[in-house]
Design a protein around this motif. Structure first.
Motif, PDB file in Angstrom:
ATOM      1  N   SER A 276      34.161  35.733  40.519  1.00 37.20           N
ATOM      2  CA  SER A 276      33.297  36.915  40.594  1.00 37.20           C
ATOM      3  C   SER A 276      34.068  38.061  41.239  1.00 37.20           C
ATOM      4  N   THR A 277      33.630  39.291  40.954  1.00 39.20           N
ATOM      5  CA  THR A 277      34.196  40.451  41.631  1.00 39.20           C
ATOM      6  C   THR A 277      33.654  40.488  43.058  1.00 39.20           C
ATOM      7  N   PRO A 278      34.277  41.247  43.955  1.00 40.02           N
ATOM      8  CA  PRO A 278      33.855  41.256  45.358  1.00 40.02           C
ATOM      9  C   PRO A 278      32.376  41.550  45.583  1.00 40.02           C
ATOM     10  N   ASP A 279      31.769  42.424  44.775  1.00 39.09           N
ATOM     11  CA  ASP A 279      30.345  42.723  44.946  1.00 39.09           C
ATOM     12  C   ASP A 279      29.453  41.802  44.126  1.00 39.09           C
ATOM     13  N   ARG A 280      30.073  40.828  43.450  1.00 38.27           N
ATOM     14  CA  ARG A 280      29.385  39.890  42.551  1.00 38.27           C
ATOM     15  C   ARG A 280      28.649  40.605  41.409  1.00 38.27           C
ATOM     16  N   GLY A 281      29.062  41.833  41.136  1.00 34.99           N
ATOM     17  CA  GLY A 281      28.476  42.559  40.015  1.00 34.99           C
ATOM     18  C   GLY A 281      28.949  42.034  38.675  1.00 34.99           C
ATOM     19  N   VAL A 282      30.096  41.333  38.659  1.00 39.03           N
ATOM     20  CA  VAL A 282      30.627  40.702  37.449  1.00 39.03           C
ATOM     21  C   VAL A 282      30.979  39.262  37.796  1.00 39.03           C
ATOM     22  N   ARG A 283      30.566  38.337  36.971  1.00 37.86           N
ATOM     23  CA  ARG A 283      30.961  36.935  37.125  1.00 37.86           C
ATOM     24  C   ARG A 283      31.486  36.428  35.784  1.00 37.86           C
ATOM     25  N   CYS A 284      32.493  35.595  35.850  1.00 40.62           N
ATOM     26  CA  CYS A 284      33.186  35.150  34.639  1.00 40.62           C
ATOM     27  C   CYS A 284      33.412  33.652  34.649  1.00 40.62           C
ATOM     28  N   SER A 285      33.477  33.062  33.455  1.00 45.58           N
ATOM     29  CA  SER A 285      33.780  31.646  33.278  1.00 45.58           C
ATOM     30  C   SER A 285      34.684  31.473  32.068  1.00 45.58           C
TER      31      SER A 285
ATOM     32  N   VAL B 249      34.447  34.500  29.238  1.00 43.39           N
ATOM     33  CA  VAL B 249      33.145  35.142  29.100  1.00 43.39           C
ATOM     34  C   VAL B 249      32.720  35.698  30.453  1.00 43.39           C
ATOM     35  N   CYS B 250      32.327  36.966  30.492  1.00 40.92           N
ATOM     36  CA  CYS B 250      31.903  37.615  31.729  1.00 40.92           C
ATOM     37  C   CYS B 250      30.529  38.251  31.548  1.00 40.92           C
ATOM     38  N   VAL B 251      29.784  38.293  32.632  1.00 37.77           N
ATOM     39  CA  VAL B 251      28.482  38.963  32.653  1.00 37.77           C
ATOM     40  C   VAL B 251      28.578  40.087  33.675  1.00 37.77           C
ATOM     41  N   GLY B 252      28.275  41.307  33.261  1.00 37.33           N
ATOM     42  CA  GLY B 252      28.394  42.448  34.162  1.00 37.33           C
ATOM     43  C   GLY B 252      27.182  43.349  34.130  1.00 37.33           C
ATOM     44  N   GLU B 253      26.758  43.772  35.303  1.00 36.33           N
ATOM     45  CA  GLU B 253      25.560  44.621  35.379  1.00 36.33           C
ATOM     46  C   GLU B 253      25.796  45.995  34.770  1.00 36.33           C
ATOM     47  N   HIS B 254      27.066  46.384  34.594  1.00 38.38           N
ATOM     48  CA  HIS B 254      27.363  47.687  33.973  1.00 38.38           C
ATOM     49  C   HIS B 254      27.638  47.571  32.478  1.00 38.38           C
ATOM     50  N   VAL B 255      27.500  46.369  31.919  1.00 39.45           N
ATOM     51  CA  VAL B 255      27.673  46.182  30.472  1.00 39.45           C
ATOM     52  C   VAL B 255      26.302  46.343  29.830  1.00 39.45           C
TER      53      VAL B 255
ATOM     54  N   PHE C 286      44.605  33.999  29.411  1.00 40.06           N
ATOM     55  CA  PHE C 286      43.811  35.061  30.026  1.00 40.06           C
ATOM     56  C   PHE C 286      44.356  35.438  31.402  1.00 40.06           C
ATOM     57  N   ALA C 287      44.335  36.728  31.690  1.00 39.53           N
ATOM     58  CA  ALA C 287      44.731  37.222  32.997  1.00 39.53           C
ATOM     59  C   ALA C 287      43.781  38.342  33.396  1.00 39.53           C
ATOM     60  N   CYS C 288      43.262  38.266  34.624  1.00 48.75           N
ATOM     61  CA  CYS C 288      42.304  39.262  35.098  1.00 48.75           C
ATOM     62  C   CYS C 288      42.711  39.776  36.469  1.00 48.75           C
ATOM     63  N   LEU C 289      42.390  41.022  36.734  1.00 48.67           N
ATOM     64  CA  LEU C 289      42.701  41.678  37.997  1.00 48.67           C
ATOM     65  C   LEU C 289      41.472  42.442  38.480  1.00 48.67           C
ATOM     66  N   THR C 290      41.146  42.289  39.765  1.00 45.56           N
ATOM     67  CA  THR C 290      40.057  43.075  40.346  1.00 45.56           C
ATOM     68  C   THR C 290      40.638  44.263  41.091  1.00 45.56           C
ATOM     69  N   ASP C 291      39.944  45.380  41.021  1.00 45.63           N
ATOM     70  CA  ASP C 291      40.299  46.569  41.785  1.00 45.63           C
ATOM     71  C   ASP C 291      39.006  47.057  42.412  1.00 45.63           C
ATOM     72  N   SER C 292      38.829  46.755  43.703  1.00 47.46           N
ATOM     73  CA  SER C 292      37.541  46.967  44.347  1.00 47.46           C
ATOM     74  C   SER C 292      36.517  46.137  43.585  1.00 47.46           C
ATOM     75  N   ASP C 293      35.527  46.762  42.971  1.00 48.02           N
ATOM     76  CA  ASP C 293      34.518  46.011  42.230  1.00 48.02           C
ATOM     77  C   ASP C 293      34.703  46.114  40.721  1.00 48.02           C
TER      78      ASP C 293
ATOM     79  N   THR D 266      33.824  48.514  34.663  1.00 48.13           N
ATOM     80  CA  THR D 266      33.838  49.357  35.854  1.00 48.13           C
ATOM     81  C   THR D 266      32.462  49.969  36.063  1.00 48.13           C
ATOM     82  N   ALA D 267      32.352  50.822  37.070  1.00 50.32           N
ATOM     83  CA  ALA D 267      31.085  51.514  37.322  1.00 50.32           C
ATOM     84  C   ALA D 267      30.703  52.398  36.146  1.00 50.32           C
ATOM     85  N   ASN D 268      31.683  52.757  35.313  1.00 48.22           N
ATOM     86  CA  ASN D 268      31.430  53.584  34.135  1.00 48.22           C
ATOM     87  C   ASN D 268      30.991  52.765  32.931  1.00 48.22           C
TER      88      ASN D 268
END
Length: 255
Positions: free
Chosen positions: A110-119, A129-135, A191-198, A214-216
């Motif tokens: 998950s991202t630091p704010d748990r706004g995105v979680r992936c499996s 597969v990821c679930v994000g509140e901004h998607v 697969f490779a993923c990187l977090t930057d803040s949230d 992202t927030a956008n």
């Protein structure tokens, strides 16, 4: 987070000895080699749990990876150069938001704010597969069956590239997974993923594609595309970007 750029290889010292029947001379040669390509280390294919036959997702067709030249400012290079988290810490999750966590197959984060979680590795679909509140806004797929629990906040990345929206019952994403700290990367198979803040950035090596959440909102990206200034440690998007190496962290191999 700090930017990451190319590293300089230490001088290679070779001892060269010349002789015919009797050793006659030796000399030391010092050669400065150019930076080598940073390669995302693969991991053993994770164990999988196949979904119910009626909900089994269509497997993506694997494509042969295309050898690409990584620019120092590309998503692929930035993600590969980031300090890496050990995969062994990301095999924990729960099947519900308030469920009990346990050791599970596949890898989950998950991202630091748990706004995105992936499996990945637990659904038999060879996908991240990821679930994000901004998607938002993904329309139901035309070929979705009646059994499909369509969710617009899902993102699926496989060898065919990324797509928004998915049948949640075909792509289980676990809850309460371990947090991937800001500025760190995780690498699982292709697969490779990187977090930057949230924010979260992921790429898939065989297709050279990926996505950003992202927030956008959600957006599809290319691995060779220029990463945003925030990932490069730049103050603005200059026409000729350079990477600040002064505080770059070394790549930490996965275990």
């Amino acid at each position: 987070m700090q930017g990451y750029g190319p590293r300089t290889r230490l001088p290679l010292v070779a001892l060269v000895c010349l002789g015919v029947s009797v050793l006659t001379s030796c000399s030391l040669l010092s050669t400065d080699a150019s930076p080598s390509k940073i390669v995302i280390p693969g991991t053993n294919a994770p164990s999988t749990e196949s979904p119910a036959p009626s909900l089994s997702p269509t497997s993506a067709s694997r494509t042969v990876g295309i050898r690409r030249t990584e620019a120092p400012w590309s998503y692929e290079r930035v993600i590969k150069a980031a300090p890496r988290a050990s995969n062994s810490g990301f095999q924990v999750g729960a099947t519900s938001a308030d469920g009990r966590t346990s050791d599970v197959s596949g890898f989950h984060f998950s991202t630091p704010d748990r706004g995105v979680r992936c499996s990945t590795g637990n659904n038999g679909a060879d996908a991240l597969v990821c679930v994000g509140e901004h998607v938002r806004g993904a329309k139901r797929a035309a070929d979705a069956t009646a059994e499909c629990d369509w969710q617009a906040d899902y993102v699926v990345l496989d060898a065919n590239g990324p797509k928004a929206g998915a049948c949640a019952n075909s792509y289980p994403v676990l809850f309460r997974s371990r947090i991937l700290g800001s500025g760190r990367a995780i690498n699982v198979d292709r697969f490779a993923c990187l977090t930057d803040s949230d924010d979260l950035y992921c790429v898939e090596s065989s297709s050279g594609t990926g996505f950003a959440i992202t927030a956008n909102g959600y957006s599809a990206i290319r691995a060779d595309e220029r990463a945003p200034a925030s990932l490069l440690g730049l103050d603005s998007d200059a026409d000729s970007p350079t990477v600040d190496n002064r505080n770059s962290s070394p790549v930490v191999p996965t275990r």
